[in-house]
Write an enzyme that holds these catalytic residues in place. Structure first.
Site, PDB file in Angstrom:
ATOM      1  N   GLY A  57      -2.540  30.436 -37.738  1.00  0.00           N
ATOM      2  CA  GLY A  57      -1.614  30.988 -37.152  1.00  0.00           C
ATOM      3  C   GLY A  57      -2.032  32.648 -37.236  1.00  0.00           C
ATOM      4  O   GLY A  57      -2.434  33.002 -38.177  1.00  0.00           O
ATOM      5  N   GLY A  59       0.531  35.144 -36.068  1.00  0.00           N
ATOM      6  CA  GLY A  59       1.452  36.152 -36.020  1.00  0.00           C
ATOM      7  C   GLY A  59       1.543  37.290 -36.903  1.00  0.00           C
ATOM      8  O   GLY A  59       0.480  37.400 -37.677  1.00  0.00           O
ATOM      9  N   LEU A  60       2.648  37.729 -37.251  1.00  0.00           N
ATOM     10  CA  LEU A  60       2.653  38.958 -38.082  1.00  0.00           C
ATOM     11  C   LEU A  60       2.187  38.419 -39.545  1.00  0.00           C
ATOM     12  O   LEU A  60       1.406  39.160 -40.146  1.00  0.00           O
ATOM     13  CB  LEU A  60       4.184  39.590 -38.327  1.00  0.00           C
ATOM     14  CG  LEU A  60       4.536  40.330 -37.186  1.00  0.00           C
ATOM     15  CD1 LEU A  60       6.077  40.618 -37.376  1.00  0.00           C
ATOM     16  CD2 LEU A  60       3.809  41.454 -36.938  1.00  0.00           C
ATOM     17  N   ALA A  61       2.763  37.258 -39.895  1.00  0.00           N
ATOM     18  CA  ALA A  61       2.185  36.796 -41.411  1.00  0.00           C
ATOM     19  C   ALA A  61       0.782  36.506 -41.252  1.00  0.00           C
ATOM     20  O   ALA A  61      -0.042  36.956 -42.324  1.00  0.00           O
ATOM     21  CB  ALA A  61       3.106  35.674 -41.802  1.00  0.00           C
ATOM     22  N   GLY A  62       0.407  35.564 -40.513  1.00  0.00           N
ATOM     23  CA  GLY A  62      -1.114  35.091 -40.544  1.00  0.00           C
ATOM     24  C   GLY A  62      -2.183  36.254 -40.366  1.00  0.00           C
ATOM     25  O   GLY A  62      -3.158  36.228 -40.626  1.00  0.00           O
ATOM     26  N   ARG A 347      24.626  36.927 -37.511  1.00  0.00           N
ATOM     27  CA  ARG A 347      24.415  36.031 -36.451  1.00  0.00           C
ATOM     28  C   ARG A 347      25.113  34.731 -36.519  1.00  0.00           C
ATOM     29  O   ARG A 347      25.586  34.334 -35.407  1.00  0.00           O
ATOM     30  CB  ARG A 347      22.944  35.790 -36.252  1.00  0.00           C
ATOM     31  CG  ARG A 347      22.109  36.947 -35.937  1.00  0.00           C
ATOM     32  CD  ARG A 347      20.531  36.821 -36.137  1.00  0.00           C
ATOM     33  NE  ARG A 347      20.010  37.914 -35.682  1.00  0.00           N
ATOM     34  CZ  ARG A 347      18.758  38.314 -35.474  1.00  0.00           C
ATOM     35  NH1 ARG A 347      17.995  37.061 -36.070  1.00  0.00           N
ATOM     36  NH2 ARG A 347      18.279  39.048 -35.033  1.00  0.00           N
ATOM     37  N   HIS A 418      16.950  29.965 -32.377  1.00  0.00           N
ATOM     38  CA  HIS A 418      16.185  31.291 -32.372  1.00  0.00           C
ATOM     39  C   HIS A 418      15.296  31.426 -33.583  1.00  0.00           C
ATOM     40  O   HIS A 418      14.075  31.755 -33.211  1.00  0.00           O
ATOM     41  CB  HIS A 418      17.122  32.409 -32.711  1.00  0.00           C
ATOM     42  CG  HIS A 418      16.352  33.721 -32.684  1.00  0.00           C
ATOM     43  ND1 HIS A 418      15.377  34.319 -31.512  1.00  0.00           N
ATOM     44  CD2 HIS A 418      16.444  34.800 -33.469  1.00  0.00           C
ATOM     45  CE1 HIS A 418      15.080  35.436 -32.109  1.00  0.00           C
ATOM     46  NE2 HIS A 418      15.322  35.858 -33.146  1.00  0.00           N
ATOM     47  N   GLU A 442       7.624  32.756 -41.406  1.00  0.00           N
ATOM     48  CA  GLU A 442       8.793  31.724 -40.869  1.00  0.00           C
ATOM     49  C   GLU A 442       8.384  30.270 -41.679  1.00  0.00           C
ATOM     50  O   GLU A 442       9.446  29.441 -41.651  1.00  0.00           O
ATOM     51  CB  GLU A 442       8.920  31.784 -39.453  1.00  0.00           C
ATOM     52  CG  GLU A 442      10.360  31.077 -39.054  1.00  0.00           C
ATOM     53  CD  GLU A 442      10.590  31.183 -37.380  1.00  0.00           C
ATOM     54  OE1 GLU A 442       9.850  32.015 -36.887  1.00  0.00           O
ATOM     55  OE2 GLU A 442      11.462  30.321 -37.106  1.00  0.00           O
ATOM     56  N   LEU A 458      10.629  40.071 -39.313  1.00  0.00           N
ATOM     57  CA  LEU A 458       9.348  40.962 -39.048  1.00  0.00           C
ATOM     58  C   LEU A 458       9.046  41.590 -40.694  1.00  0.00           C
ATOM     59  O   LEU A 458       7.844  41.505 -41.081  1.00  0.00           O
ATOM     60  CB  LEU A 458       9.417  41.958 -38.226  1.00  0.00           C
ATOM     61  CG  LEU A 458      10.150  41.754 -36.878  1.00  0.00           C
ATOM     62  CD1 LEU A 458      10.163  43.062 -35.918  1.00  0.00           C
ATOM     63  CD2 LEU A 458       9.004  40.749 -36.219  1.00  0.00           C
TER      64      LEU A 458
END
Lengths: 652, 270
Positions: A57, A59-62, A347, A418, A442, A458
């Site tokens: 992955g 994304g921001l983490a990976g 939320r 979401h 996540e 984020l």
């Protein structure tokens, strides 16, 4: 713990030994991360190139983890199913990223961000992890600015901030409505810099299909090349999963259509505990469903609630156009019910309130499943150019999808799936219950409890990837390199054979129903019974329905083509098969948690005015599930609150 | 609505392809173009035929994964949107619509409408970044950025890397993609130390990948879903020229593969 808390349906699962996070050091909470880092083993820079890490992955983490580990000198192999790492769905995050910089001098601090996050999560997150998140939040902003992330600025050249739901300070940094895109491109560019430097290799269009566990340690993965269909084993000293959430179990969500749970679910089947699977965030401000054909839902950033006012007509069944409804006949229900936070309640609270007014017949738009988000006051007060500067791209997106102009008429919004707070269980080091398997972003469960605050995803992704994992993973790797593993190892052979056998089975069913039809049906079951409001009766039905659907899937699905080619139907079939297993666990978790907390609203447990009613005596724990093949085993991690007083969450 | 799609079908890389006609009846004007392909694929699958392969992911216009040439126009007839954000209300009942993949030498077709765009990653690898190892950043407010520069940098940074600019360019140039990144980083104070080397390395990689030179036709900006302006290409060219000038001053000369490339030449190679 009282036995009376055990629901009568306990035949669905059994209770195993409790677990503890033993990695968080004792002592004052502000010092724990320093102590943990000081006590961690280090790896000599000269030895790092002998150590390898697989990251799944980007994304921001990976992406941030892979770039940082590459900079550190480790050999990093990265896999993503998209055609390039820059596509990961972090790209679509809109509103912003939180950090306790206190640039506004409005009373913010690390302690306040910590407090807001624990409270926002309705007291189902770990104090130690959340405090660390708040501590490193300030470093994230420094890092991203230095990378060239073009955050919004004021005329003096300083960074601008906005406020977000569930808090009373302005600590959110943003880049118009495209903050996720800009942060991800920063991480992506750092990653590509390491590719050029030769420390990282990226394997795009590859999907992880299983985890290779050798002598109890995660030592590799089985991946499928999505272009050629080739299935291969990849080995490393450690494996990092950064594959995002499982919201697509619901079919319709704000996730990208490719987002899936296969990597974490396969790891779960190999022994990693899955924590709090029923904690799924339903976001209040999404564009309502327009028809049967819908393939995904689109979020309208929570930041819009800074300037937009949410309302419905006071009168049920009021069919008038919004402009024809006079002010006194409108119900600004969030401002009315929650005067202290108004439209900026968290939320879960906002979503449930919207559902309630729609259930009362006061919803607007087709099917009555919508509420207005109205900018008329803000446009009158600030002028259209200011609103366009703040939210221009969101307004354009809304108009593109609905063909309605939000500058002239209020937006219609409705809650949608979401984000998933649940995920693989990890300790303070972000290590799962399988040694050598780390889970970040996540994909893990650790920081958001039963509800995530806006602009905190984020923050967590980048905190894990840039700052936390590189320290804790080094501690694990310092005990390596681990004995070499190759294709001939029995564990590798078994895992490869299992993956190939499953692909063959999927292709061989030869039934009549398409993969998507099963996925849609699963989504409907989960949305109806494991969505914004859950009941014992509904969840019991849902478990039976998911089981029946899964059985039908393996009897009647049709997957065209072969395994030796680019076959998108086959990719989806494997993902949906995993969602059909995960969906059941989500329902079992929701059924067993006989309380309401955050996103998890059990209709049986509410206050007289309809707020979530927690049961801290019986449920102040993380529910970590063990896969057995039969009924899952529940392991409880008790949560202790030393710094934040455990009390009813109130936004009134 | 009832429409007819004529879709490029190609079984694999380097294999011959051809246009195949598919009728799709009973669709709603509120559907996105990709949802029509979803419906078509459901029907093909149910009928035992091979569904159409196409890329998409976020379906909200930001990930850059989708991209089809629709009736000869990259991302279709509506300006400033990606294919996933194109809705059928942009078409009329009975329309016959041609659907093709991006066509450019550096973007080989993998299957049907799916192409390989990894050449764009390699351009970024050449220098599309600021070298700032994790943990070494100064306090964020120690770097002041004038608001106008931050806004202009942002506008360039919104490029989603979809490759529509390349698909639209008669020269098959990725100059708009390249210029967007050079502009984003070059406008910020953080981007100054590597500004020269970045421009030279990125344009050299752009050319080596087989993308053509820019001859200022402007098809790229016309189809760009994020409205990246042609000005970014001018800024890129200026940075390349300035870098070459600086190299001359230092009497080092540019490395052999950093010659400034097809700066203002026409189509590349064949």
């Amino acid at each position: 713990m009282s036995e009376t808390a055990m629901p009568p349906e306990s035949g669905l699962f059994s209770v195993g030994a409790p677990i503890a996070d033993t990695k968080a050091p004792p002592g004052p909470i502000g010092e724990r991360w320093d102590v943990r880092r000081f006590n961690a083993r280090l790896v000599n820079p000269a030895n790092r190139r002998r150590l390898s890490v697989i990251v799944i992955g980007t994304g921001l983490a990976g992406g941030s983890a892979a770039a940082t580990l590459g900079e550190g000198g480790y050999r990093v192999e990265v896999f993503c199913f998209q055609d390039t790492p820059r596509r990961a769905h972090s790209i679509a995050a809109q509103g912003g990223i939180n950090a306790a910089k206190n640039y506004r001098n409005d009373g913010d601090s690390v302690m306040r961000l910590f407090y807001d996050t624990v409270k926002g999560g309705d007291f189902r997150a770990r104090e130690s992890n959340v405090h660390r998140l708040a501590q490193v939040s300030v470093d994230i902003i420094d890092q991203c600015v230095a990378q060239g992330v073009p955050f919004a600025r004021e005329y003096g050249g300083l960074l601008d901030n906005r406020s977000f739901g569930g808090v009373q300070v302005s600590r959110t940094f943003y880049a118009r409505g495209q903050t996720g895109q800009q942060l991800l491109l920063g991480a992506y560019q750092a990653l590509e810099r390491q590719v050029a430097a030769g420390t990282v290799r990226v394997h795009a269009r590859h999907e992880m299909l299983d985890l290779i566990v050798v002598d109890g340690r995660a030592r590799g993965v089985v991946v499928r090349n999505l272009v050629t269909g080739e299935v291969s084993a990849q080995f490393a000293d450690a494996v990092v999963l950064a594959t995002g959430g499982y919201g697509n179990a619901f079919y319709l969500s704000t996730n990208a259509v490719g987002c899936n749970a296969t990597a974490i679910w396969r790891a779960h089947r190999r022994g990693a505990l899955f924590a709090n699977p029923c904690f799924t965030q339903i976001h209040p401000t999404c564009i309502p469903v327009s028809g049967e054909h819908q393939s995904k839902l689109t979020l309208m950033s929570e930041s819009l609630r800074n300037d937009g006012r949410i309302w419905v007509p006071k009168l049920a069944g009021d069919g008038r156009a919004p402009a024809d409804i006079p002010e006194r006949e409108r119900d600004y229900f969030l401002e009315r019910r929650y005067p202290a936070f108004g439209n900026l309640v968290p939320r879960d609270v906002a979503s449930r309130a919207a559902k309630n007014v729609c259930d009362e017949g006061r919803g607007v738009g087709p099917g009555g499943l919508g509420v207005y988000l109205d900018f008329a006051d803000a446009i009158a007060r600030l002028g259209r150019p200011v609103i366009a500067e703040r939210y221009g791209n969101l307004f354009d997106m809304y108009r593109q999808i609905t063909s309605e102009d939000p500058y002239r008429a209020p937006m219609r919004i409705y809650p949608a799936v979401h984000y998933t707070m649940g995920g693989l269980w990890v300790d303070y080091d972000l290590q799962s219950t399988i040694p050598g398997l780390f889970v970040i972003g996540e994909a893990n469960f650790s920081d958001h409890g039963a509800n995530r605050l806006g602009a905190s995803a984020l923050m967590q992704g980048l905190a894990d990837g840039y700052f936390v994992l590189p320290s804790t993973l080094a501690h694990y790797l310092a005990a390596g390199p681990y004995p070499s593993v190759d294709e001939t190892h029995p564990a590798t052979r078994e895992t490869l054979a299992a993956v190939r056998e499953r692909i063959t089975r999927l292709l061989a069913v030869g039934g009549r129903r398409t993969v998507d039809s099963f996925h849609k049906e699963l989504g409907t079951i989960l949305w109806d019974h494991c969505g914004m409001e859950r009941t014992r009766e509904g969840l019991t039905q849902a478990i039976a329905a998911v089981r029946a659907l899964r059985e039908e899937f393996w009897r009647d699905v049709t997957v065209p083509g072969s395994g030796e080619e680019l076959n998108q139907s086959l990719e989806r079939a494997g993902r949906v098969a995993d969602f059909l297993e995960l969906g059941e666990l989500m329902c079992i978790d929701a059924l067993h948690r006989d309380e309401s907390c955050g996103c998890h609203f059990r209709a049986e447990h509410q206050t007289p005015d309809g707020e979530a009613l927690r049961d801290d005596e019986h449920f102040a724990y993380v529910a970590a599930w063990e896969h057995t093949g039969g009924p899952p085993v529940l392991h409880k991690e008790q949560l202790a609150y030393e710094y934040v007083e455990l009390k009813a969450r109130s936004y009134k | 609505m009832n429409i007819t799609l004529r879709i490029w079908r190609q079984p694999g890389p380097g294999r011959p392809g051809h246009m195949v006609t598919h009728r799709v009846d009973d669709i709603s004007p509120d559907m996105s173009f990709l949802e029509v392909l979803d419906v078509l694929n459901q029907r093909l699958t149910a009928a035992g035929e091979d569904p159409v392969a196409f890329d998409s992911d976020c379906r909200e216009g930001i990930c850059g994964m989708c991209g089809l040439v629709i009736n000869g126009i990259a991302h279709g007839p509506q300006a400033s949107v990606t294919t996933c954000q194109l809705h059928m209300r942009s078409f009329a009942d009975g329309d016959v619509i041609d659907v093709e993949p991006w066509r450019a030498g550096p973007f080989p077709v993998l299957k049907d409408l799916v192409v390989d765009r990894s050449a764009l990653d390699r351009i970024i690898q050449a220098g599309g970044y600021i070298s700032i190892p994790t943990g070494s950043a100064p306090e964020a407010h120690s770097i002041l950025v004038p608001k106008d520069d931050a806004e202009d940098a942002f506008d360039a940074a919104t490029c989603i890397g979809c490759g529509a600019c390349v698909a639209a360019c008669p020269n098959g140039s990725a100059a708009l993609f390249l210029g967007a990144k050079i502009t984003h980083l070059g406008l910020l104070p953080q981007g100054q130390p590597e500004r020269d080397s970045r421009a030279l390395a990125m344009i050299a990689r752009h050319d080596a990948e087989g993308f053509g030179g820019c001859s200022q036709i402007g098809e790229c900006t016309a189809v760009c879903p994020k409205d990246i302006q042609l000005e970014v290409i001018s800024r890129c060219h200026r940075d390349v020229v300035t870098a070459l000038f600086h190299h001359g001053e230092q009497q080092e000369g540019p490395p052999e593969d950093q010659t400034g490339g097809n700066l203002a030449s026409g189509p590349a190679g064949d």
